[in-house]
Design a protein around this motif. Structure first.
Motif, PDB file in Angstrom:
ATOM      1  N   ASN A 127      54.504  73.745 -22.593  1.00  0.00           N
ATOM      2  CA  ASN A 127      54.213  73.874 -23.832  1.00  0.00           C
ATOM      3  C   ASN A 127      52.910  74.262 -23.305  1.00  0.00           C
ATOM      4  N   HIS A 128      52.275  73.514 -22.048  1.00  0.00           N
ATOM      5  CA  HIS A 128      51.059  73.570 -22.034  1.00  0.00           C
ATOM      6  C   HIS A 128      50.760  74.126 -20.749  1.00  0.00           C
ATOM      7  N   PRO A 129      50.997  75.559 -20.232  1.00  0.00           N
ATOM      8  CA  PRO A 129      51.311  75.388 -18.588  1.00  0.00           C
ATOM      9  C   PRO A 129      50.212  75.160 -17.495  1.00  0.00           C
ATOM     10  N   ASN A 130      49.355  75.592 -18.253  1.00  0.00           N
ATOM     11  CA  ASN A 130      47.990  74.725 -17.385  1.00  0.00           C
ATOM     12  C   ASN A 130      47.200  73.445 -17.082  1.00  0.00           C
ATOM     13  N   LEU A 131      48.557  72.773 -17.580  1.00  0.00           N
ATOM     14  CA  LEU A 131      47.994  71.070 -18.065  1.00  0.00           C
ATOM     15  C   LEU A 131      47.399  70.385 -16.466  1.00  0.00           C
ATOM     16  N   TYR A 132      48.124  70.602 -15.129  1.00  0.00           N
ATOM     17  CA  TYR A 132      47.946  70.156 -14.009  1.00  0.00           C
ATOM     18  C   TYR A 132      46.510  71.317 -13.620  1.00  0.00           C
ATOM     19  N   ASP A 133      46.031  71.930 -13.840  1.00  0.00           N
ATOM     20  CA  ASP A 133      44.899  72.726 -13.511  1.00  0.00           C
ATOM     21  C   ASP A 133      44.293  72.046 -14.058  1.00  0.00           C
ATOM     22  N   HIS A 134      44.209  71.681 -15.986  1.00  0.00           N
ATOM     23  CA  HIS A 134      43.291  71.443 -16.558  1.00  0.00           C
ATOM     24  C   HIS A 134      42.508  69.856 -15.786  1.00  0.00           C
ATOM     25  N   ILE A 135      43.918  69.376 -15.689  1.00  0.00           N
ATOM     26  CA  ILE A 135      43.814  67.929 -15.017  1.00  0.00           C
ATOM     27  C   ILE A 135      42.803  67.968 -13.789  1.00  0.00           C
ATOM     28  N   HIS A 136      43.183  69.229 -12.641  1.00  0.00           N
ATOM     29  CA  HIS A 136      42.390  69.072 -11.776  1.00  0.00           C
ATOM     30  C   HIS A 136      40.783  69.151 -12.063  1.00  0.00           C
ATOM     31  N   ASP A 137      41.110  69.940 -12.950  1.00  0.00           N
ATOM     32  CA  ASP A 137      39.846  70.496 -12.870  1.00  0.00           C
ATOM     33  C   ASP A 137      38.514  68.718 -13.933  1.00  0.00           C
ATOM     34  N   SER A 138      39.203  68.307 -14.453  1.00  0.00           N
ATOM     35  CA  SER A 138      37.833  67.882 -15.230  1.00  0.00           C
ATOM     36  C   SER A 138      38.337  66.875 -13.880  1.00  0.00           C
ATOM     37  N   ILE A 139      38.824  65.740 -13.552  1.00  0.00           N
ATOM     38  CA  ILE A 139      38.585  65.453 -12.174  1.00  0.00           C
ATOM     39  C   ILE A 139      37.708  65.611 -10.887  1.00  0.00           C
ATOM     40  N   GLU A 140      37.541  66.734 -10.452  1.00  0.00           N
ATOM     41  CA  GLU A 140      36.983  67.836 -10.006  1.00  0.00           C
ATOM     42  C   GLU A 140      35.462  67.914  -9.891  1.00  0.00           C
ATOM     43  N   PHE A 141      35.014  68.295 -11.345  1.00  0.00           N
ATOM     44  CA  PHE A 141      34.017  68.806 -11.579  1.00  0.00           C
ATOM     45  C   PHE A 141      33.210  67.724 -12.604  1.00  0.00           C
ATOM     46  N   GLY A 142      34.285  66.423 -12.819  1.00  0.00           N
ATOM     47  CA  GLY A 142      32.856  65.617 -13.306  1.00  0.00           C
ATOM     48  C   GLY A 142      33.327  65.596 -15.025  1.00  0.00           C
ATOM     49  N   VAL A 143      34.020  66.123 -15.998  1.00  0.00           N
ATOM     50  CA  VAL A 143      34.546  66.662 -16.887  1.00  0.00           C
ATOM     51  C   VAL A 143      34.666  64.753 -17.939  1.00  0.00           C
ATOM     52  N   ALA A 144      35.947  64.443 -16.849  1.00  0.00           N
ATOM     53  CA  ALA A 144      36.697  63.434 -17.600  1.00  0.00           C
ATOM     54  C   ALA A 144      35.796  62.484 -18.431  1.00  0.00           C
ATOM     55  N   ASP A 145      35.914  62.083 -19.143  1.00  0.00           N
ATOM     56  CA  ASP A 145      35.128  60.903 -19.786  1.00  0.00           C
ATOM     57  C   ASP A 145      34.823  59.732 -17.837  1.00  0.00           C
ATOM     58  N   GLU A 146      33.810  58.913 -18.422  1.00  0.00           N
ATOM     59  CA  GLU A 146      33.967  58.529 -17.388  1.00  0.00           C
ATOM     60  C   GLU A 146      35.059  56.928 -17.254  1.00  0.00           C
TER      61      GLU A 146
END
Length: 147
Positions: A127-146
């Protein structure tokens, strides 16, 4: 201790049959180690019981005959006890299985848990084929909530 005269042997204790049928042990699943252990103890006790019954029927010594009779009784009690243990363990396993099914049903009905391993429910990655990439990008670029 008085010895039993050979003529009164038949009067004091009953003769045991030489050949007897063994009750089948209930079928046990592979992952039930306690049940398997009890079943193995039953098989060992039944083999010993058969040997003692044969000895009982051919012996002429009254004291040995009496000791063998007592040993046969204790082996029968051990077999009966282990069969009861297997029945109790099977009942407990059945109860635990029913509780797991009931809990799973309640969780599914309340939609507290979404199961992706059953037919009709594809994996989350389908259902979400880019889930791993999204998680990785969120962690790597600081997009994730602190938090």
């Amino acid at each position: 201790m008085r010895s039993i005269p050979s003529g009164s042997r038949e009067e004091s204790l009953p003769n045991l049959p030489t050949i007897r049928t063994m009750d089948p042990v209930p079928e046990i699943s592979v992952n039930a180690s306690s049940q398997q252990k009890a079943a193995n103890e039953i098989q060992i006790a039944e083999k010993k019981l058969t040997e003692f019954e044969q000895i009982y029927n051919i012996t002429t010594d009254s004291q040995f005959w009496l000791d063998t009779f007592k040993k046969i009784g204790s082996l029968r009690d051990e077999i009966r006890s282990n069969k009861g243990k297997i029945i109790k363990l099977k009942r407990n396993a059945n109860y635990a299985q029913k509780c797991r099914e009931k809990k799973r049903k309640i969780l599914d009905e309340n939609q507290e848990v979404i199961r992706y391993d059953k037919p009709g429910c594809p994996s989350l990655l389908f259902n979400h084929p880019n889930l791993y990439d999204h998680i990785h990008d969120s962690i790597e670029f600081g997009v994730a909530d602190e938090k």
